[in-house]
Design an enzyme around this catalytic site. Structure first.
Site, PDB file in Angstrom:
ATOM      1  N   CYS A  42       0.845  -1.191   0.000  1.00  0.00           N
ATOM      2  CA  CYS A  42       0.000   0.000   0.000  1.00  0.00           C
ATOM      3  C   CYS A  42       0.886   1.248   0.000  1.00  0.00           C
ATOM      4  O   CYS A  42       1.982   1.243   0.555  1.00  0.00           O
ATOM      5  CB  CYS A  42      -0.915   0.003   1.218  1.00  0.00           C
ATOM      6  SG  CYS A  42      -2.079   1.406   1.214  1.00  0.00           S
ATOM      7  N   ASP A  44       0.411   3.783   1.689  1.00  0.00           N
ATOM      8  CA  ASP A  44       0.383   4.363   3.044  1.00  0.00           C
ATOM      9  C   ASP A  44       1.806   4.644   3.552  1.00  0.00           C
ATOM     10  O   ASP A  44       2.666   3.766   3.526  1.00  0.00           O
ATOM     11  CB  ASP A  44      -0.319   3.360   3.977  1.00  0.00           C
ATOM     12  CG  ASP A  44      -0.643   3.983   5.333  1.00  0.00           C
ATOM     13  OD1 ASP A  44       0.305   4.445   6.003  1.00  0.00           O
ATOM     14  OD2 ASP A  44      -1.823   4.002   5.713  1.00  0.00           O
ATOM     15  N   ARG A  46       3.051   4.817   6.310  1.00  0.00           N
ATOM     16  CA  ARG A  46       3.517   4.075   7.491  1.00  0.00           C
ATOM     17  C   ARG A  46       3.951   2.652   7.160  1.00  0.00           C
ATOM     18  O   ARG A  46       4.426   1.926   8.038  1.00  0.00           O
ATOM     19  CB  ARG A  46       2.382   4.025   8.539  1.00  0.00           C
ATOM     20  CG  ARG A  46       1.975   5.414   9.021  1.00  0.00           C
ATOM     21  CD  ARG A  46       0.640   5.379   9.717  1.00  0.00           C
ATOM     22  NE  ARG A  46      -0.455   5.033   8.793  1.00  0.00           N
ATOM     23  CZ  ARG A  46      -1.739   4.963   9.133  1.00  0.00           C
ATOM     24  NH1 ARG A  46      -2.089   5.208  10.382  1.00  0.00           N
ATOM     25  NH2 ARG A  46      -2.662   4.654   8.245  1.00  0.00           N
ATOM     26  N   HIS A  98      -2.305  -3.949   5.015  1.00  0.00           N
ATOM     27  CA  HIS A  98      -2.130  -3.558   6.429  1.00  0.00           C
ATOM     28  C   HIS A  98      -3.485  -3.278   7.063  1.00  0.00           C
ATOM     29  O   HIS A  98      -4.384  -2.752   6.405  1.00  0.00           O
ATOM     30  CB  HIS A  98      -1.209  -2.338   6.548  1.00  0.00           C
ATOM     31  CG  HIS A  98      -1.773  -1.086   5.925  1.00  0.00           C
ATOM     32  ND1 HIS A  98      -2.361  -0.089   6.669  1.00  0.00           N
ATOM     33  CD2 HIS A  98      -1.867  -0.685   4.630  1.00  0.00           C
ATOM     34  CE1 HIS A  98      -2.770   0.879   5.858  1.00  0.00           C
ATOM     35  NE2 HIS A  98      -2.487   0.541   4.611  1.00  0.00           N
ATOM     36  N   CYS A 101      -6.339  -0.023   6.835  1.00  0.00           N
ATOM     37  CA  CYS A 101      -6.066   0.570   5.509  1.00  0.00           C
ATOM     38  C   CYS A 101      -7.214   1.510   5.096  1.00  0.00           C
ATOM     39  O   CYS A 101      -8.366   1.093   5.005  1.00  0.00           O
ATOM     40  CB  CYS A 101      -5.887  -0.530   4.465  1.00  0.00           C
ATOM     41  SG  CYS A 101      -5.473   0.110   2.818  1.00  0.00           S
TER      42      CYS A 101
HETATM   43 CO    CO Z   1      -3.494   1.256   2.986  1.00  0.00          CO
END
Ligand code: CO
Length: 210
Positions: A42, A44, A46, A98, A101
């Protein structure tokens, strides 16, 4: 602007630290790119592939998009996959989702997000395939976390459906496909699924002339 200067300064400090540890560090990386792993994760911020796996530059070939999707019309993903499989000969391909999400949560919701709706449509399909199981989960965050897992497993299947992977299985008996999920709360990766041959696929998706 200050933060932009900060990351350039951090970069200089990082490069200097690498050379201080090992004067040959960049020279070595210049001449080799032979990662064993392709990571599909992803976007993302993090869930940074190298950081959370403690791997170094040169070890992981990386593709990231919203909600770690494998969409068979995505030229970007297919180009990365083709290169990773047929040039780099990666041994493992990891689809890592994750918990928590935002992309998966948005797909489970009913808010229109413009063009992103089209990207997330694939996750809505995953929801529909597993509707009974998901709707039996009363707590919303738990339901979304289960959808995160089911979505990872579906994207691993989408990889297996490609002619790129099926041809590699036939000729090199590799790569192995893995579905993983990462916990934002504890930093731990949990393996969910693994596929190493087209036998795991419904016959309708198999190619015989590879
Ligand atoms: Co995500």
């Amino acid at each position: 602007m200050d933060n932009l200067i900060r990351i350039l300064d951090l970069n200089k400090a990082w490069a200097a630290a690498r050379v201080a540890e090992d004067p040959d560090y960049f020279n070595r990386l210049l001449h080799i790119q032979s990662p064993e792993f392709l990571w599909i994760g992803c976007s993302d911020s993090r869930v940074a592939a190298n950081v959370i796996t403690g791997t170094q530059p040169g070890e992981v070939f990386v593709h990231r998009n919203i909600a770690n999707m494998v969409v068979h019309t995505d030229l970007n993903l297919l180009s990365v996959l083709e290169y990773a499989v047929n040039v780099l000969h990666v041994k493992h391909i990891i689809v890592c989702g994750h918990y928590g999400c935002g992309g998966v949560a948005a797909a489970a919701g009913h808010q229109s997000l413009g063009i992103i709706n089209n990207w997330l449509r694939n996750i809505e399909d995953v929801f529909r395939f597993h509707q009974d199981e998901l709707m039996a989960i009363k707590q919303e965050d738990k339901r979304i976390d289960r959808l995160v897992e089911l979505n990872v497993e579906e994207q691993v299947l989408n990889l297996a459906k490609t002619s790129i992977i099926q041809r590699a299985w036939k000729h090199f008996q590799a790569p192995t496909l893995h579905g993983w999920v990462y916990g934002l709360n504890d930093g731990i990766i949990k393996p969910l699924s693994q596929i190493e041959s087209a036998d795991a696929l419904d016959p309708v998706y198999r190619y015989h002339n590879l």
